[in-house]
Design an enzyme around this catalytic site. Structure first.
Site, PDB file in Angstrom:
ATOM      1  N   SER A   1       0.830  -1.203   0.000  1.00 31.18           N
ATOM      2  CA  SER A   1       0.000   0.000   0.000  1.00 31.18           C
ATOM      3  C   SER A   1       0.861   1.248   0.000  1.00 31.18           C
ATOM      4  CB  SER A   1      -0.911   0.028   1.232  1.00 31.18           C
ATOM      5  OG  SER A   1      -1.666   1.223   1.241  1.00 31.18           O
TER       6      SER A   1
ATOM      7  N   LYS B   1      -4.591  -6.488   3.483  1.00 30.80           N
ATOM      8  CA  LYS B   1      -4.583  -5.407   2.485  1.00 30.80           C
ATOM      9  C   LYS B   1      -5.999  -5.125   1.991  1.00 30.80           C
ATOM     10  CE  LYS B   1      -2.819  -2.497  -0.541  1.00 30.80           C
ATOM     11  NZ  LYS B   1      -3.828  -2.294  -1.571  1.00 30.80           N
TER      12      LYS B   1
ATOM     13  N   HIS C   1      -7.646  -3.113   4.659  1.00 30.79           N
ATOM     14  CA  HIS C   1      -7.031  -1.777   4.572  1.00 30.79           C
ATOM     15  C   HIS C   1      -7.759  -0.946   3.518  1.00 30.79           C
ATOM     16  CE1 HIS C   1      -4.432   0.996   2.329  1.00 30.79           C
ATOM     17  NE2 HIS C   1      -3.778   1.222   3.459  1.00 30.79           N
ATOM     18  N   ASN C   2      -7.988  -1.548   2.357  1.00 29.78           N
ATOM     19  CA  ASN C   2      -8.643  -0.820   1.278  1.00 29.78           C
ATOM     20  C   ASN C   2     -10.108  -0.533   1.599  1.00 29.78           C
ATOM     21  OD1 ASN C   2      -6.168  -1.248   0.073  1.00 29.78           O
ATOM     22  ND2 ASN C   2      -7.024  -1.751  -1.915  1.00 29.78           N
TER      23      ASN C   2
ATOM     24  N   GLU D   1     -10.073   2.364   3.723  1.00 29.06           N
ATOM     25  CA  GLU D   1      -9.749   3.494   2.832  1.00 29.06           C
ATOM     26  C   GLU D   1     -11.007   4.010   2.129  1.00 29.06           C
ATOM     27  OE1 GLU D   1      -7.718   3.520  -1.489  1.00 29.06           O
ATOM     28  OE2 GLU D   1      -6.416   2.749   0.111  1.00 29.06           O
TER      29      GLU D   1
END
Length: 473
Positions: free
Chosen positions: A130, A184, A187-188, A191
């Site tokens: 990232s 990940k 995480h996105n 986001e």
């Protein structure tokens, strides 16, 4: 002659920048791209780093250029393209070599690939990266899944190329097979929620208060010096301050109101649903992007219903702006709490033993959602590694006490004014539902028992029961 330390396949934006990062940190890297002209152009533009780069015209050349045991990074579009590269490498690599998928893969694919490669003797690593283009070039946050032994072999390189937070590398081994790519994905998802909430606040400032992009930029810039300090708030201020050179108009006013998405946000929502964990802020953000794509329908609906006046009534603009800062902070906390709760459930489901505090710590620099309060999340999990939800960590209880009323005021005023706040209102509803000891699900369970004999539990006696619904009209 084998001279490279590592190989990389795929010289798109992320792959090219990651390759330059690796070379700059002293590792010799062999590179290959299916389109040879791109490899040639990359090498020609590498400048002083050319002596650390071995351009390869074929995959055979790539494998031969790397000293065994060979690590090879794949940086191509997720899906079938990755499987094609793995198949080609299987025919050329030897037992003990490591294939590293550094793209935005679906973690289910990573688990499958990990299992398929096991019997071949090849090792497979699913690595979330990232930070976008700049992060790949100068230091990303790196989330690694695979065997610990595989990670140990590539750890010196990953530590070197990763972002650093107060000297600590933002790279870590998080667990077996798909652990890195799952983290990940979440995480996105966070986001998506973070960006949507920022956009909702922008909408209030633009449509509710009638502020110009330049004025809004100054507000976000001021917020970035305080509790909201983060990469996304920082770039929001920068974006809003840009003027289009051709027209002299704020560039943001010329950008079509339609946001794209590549799938990781949807994956995070799907996995949350499959795990039975509410991630309503993330869900609302993904839905908002989908709604943004329905531009023609939205225009037609506005013609039918009329454009909202966005009338906030007789308000103190300065007080509302202060409330917006705290409301955004509170809704962000709720979104992060949801994301970490999803990871906690996945950790148990897939037996990963995800280190929550470590995950928060490697997100403090390099990644897109890096923010000041990730330090508080890190400390919360250090104090209580088995913390079920951030909302009950003492520091976050205090923070939500500060932000609860402003968030409530902002959401209620905006709902009455017709200003859409899907993610922030979802965050508030989640908070209210989470802190309510007795909700309304007793009625839902009674309904389920009425039409499907699903039974229910009673508050006054143990066991499961059915109601006296027979013959009730």
């Amino acid at each position: 002659m084998a001279e490279a330390d590592v190989g990389l396949i795929g010289l798109g934006v992320m792959g090219a920048n990651l390759a330059l990062n690796i070379a700059q940190n002293g590792f010799k890297i062999a590179v290959y791209n299916r389109t040879g002209a791109k490899t040639d152009a990359f090498y020609a533009d590498a400048g002083d780093l050319r002596d650390k780069i071995v351009p390869c015209a074929t995959m055979d050349e790539l494998v031969e250029a790397i000293g065994p045991p060979r690590p090879v990074i794949i940086m191509v579009q997720a899906g079938e393209a990755v499987d094609a590269q793995i198949l080609a490498l299987r025919e050329r690599m030897a037992p003990g070599d490591i294939i590293i998928d550094a793209g935005n893969a679906n973690f289910h694919d990573t688990k499958r690939r990990f299992s398929e490669l096991g019997p071949t003797g090849l090792e497979f690593v699913g690595m979330g990266v990232s930070g976008g283009e700049e992060g790949a070039r100068y230091g990303p946050s790196i989330m690694v899944g695979g065997t610990r032994s595989s990670y140990d072999r590539i750890e010196p390189m990953l530590t070197a190329i990763s972002a650093k937070y107060e000297g600590e590398p933002c790279s870590a081994w998080l667990g077996n097979d798909g652990a890195g790519h799952f983290v990940k994905t979440i995480h996105n998802g966070i986001e998506y929620a973070d960006m949507q909430m920022i956009a909702e606040v922008y909408g209030v400032l633009r449509d509710g208060l009638g502020l110009s992009p330049g004025e809004i930029a100054k507000i976000f810039d001021r917020w970035n010096a305080g509790r909201l300090k983060s990469f996304l708030v920082e770039i929001t201020a920068s974006v809003l301050a840009v003027t289009d050179e051709k027209t002299g108009t704020p560039l943001i006013d010329l950008i079509v109101d339609r946001a794209g998405q590549k799938g990781t946000g949807r994956w995070s929502v799907i996995e949350a649903q499959m795990l039975g964990v509410p991630a309503t802020g993330i869900e609302a953000a993904v839905a908002a992007r989908a709604l943004s794509s329905m531009l023609d329908q939205r225009r037609a609906a506005e013609d039918l219903y009329g454009k909202s006046a966005y009338d906030l009534g007789d308000i103190d603009a300065a007080a509302l702006i202060d409330d917006l800062e705290l409301a955004l902070f509170g809704s962000k906390i709720a979104a992060y709490a949801q994301g970490f709760a999803v990871m906690r459930a996945a950790s148990a489901e897939f037996r990963w033993d995800l280190p929550m505090g470590l995950i928060a710590s490697i997100w403090r620099a390099g990644c897109i959602i890096r923010s000041q309060f990730l330090g508080a999340i890190t400390e919360a999990y250090k104090a209580q590694p088995d913390l079920p939800n951030l909302l009950i960590a003492p520091e976050f209880v205090a923070l939500m006490d500060q932000t609860n009323s402003p968030l409530r005021r902002v959401v209620s005023k905006c709902v009455l004014a017709g200003l859409p706040m899907p993610a922030m209102s979802a965050a508030l509803a989640y908070f209210d539902g989470y802190r309510q000891a007795r909700g309304t699900a007793n009625l839902i369970q009674a309904q389920r028992d009425f039409f499907g004999a699903h039974s229910f539990e009673r508050t006054d006696m143990p066991g499961t029961h059915n109601g006296p619904w027979a013959g009730v009209d």
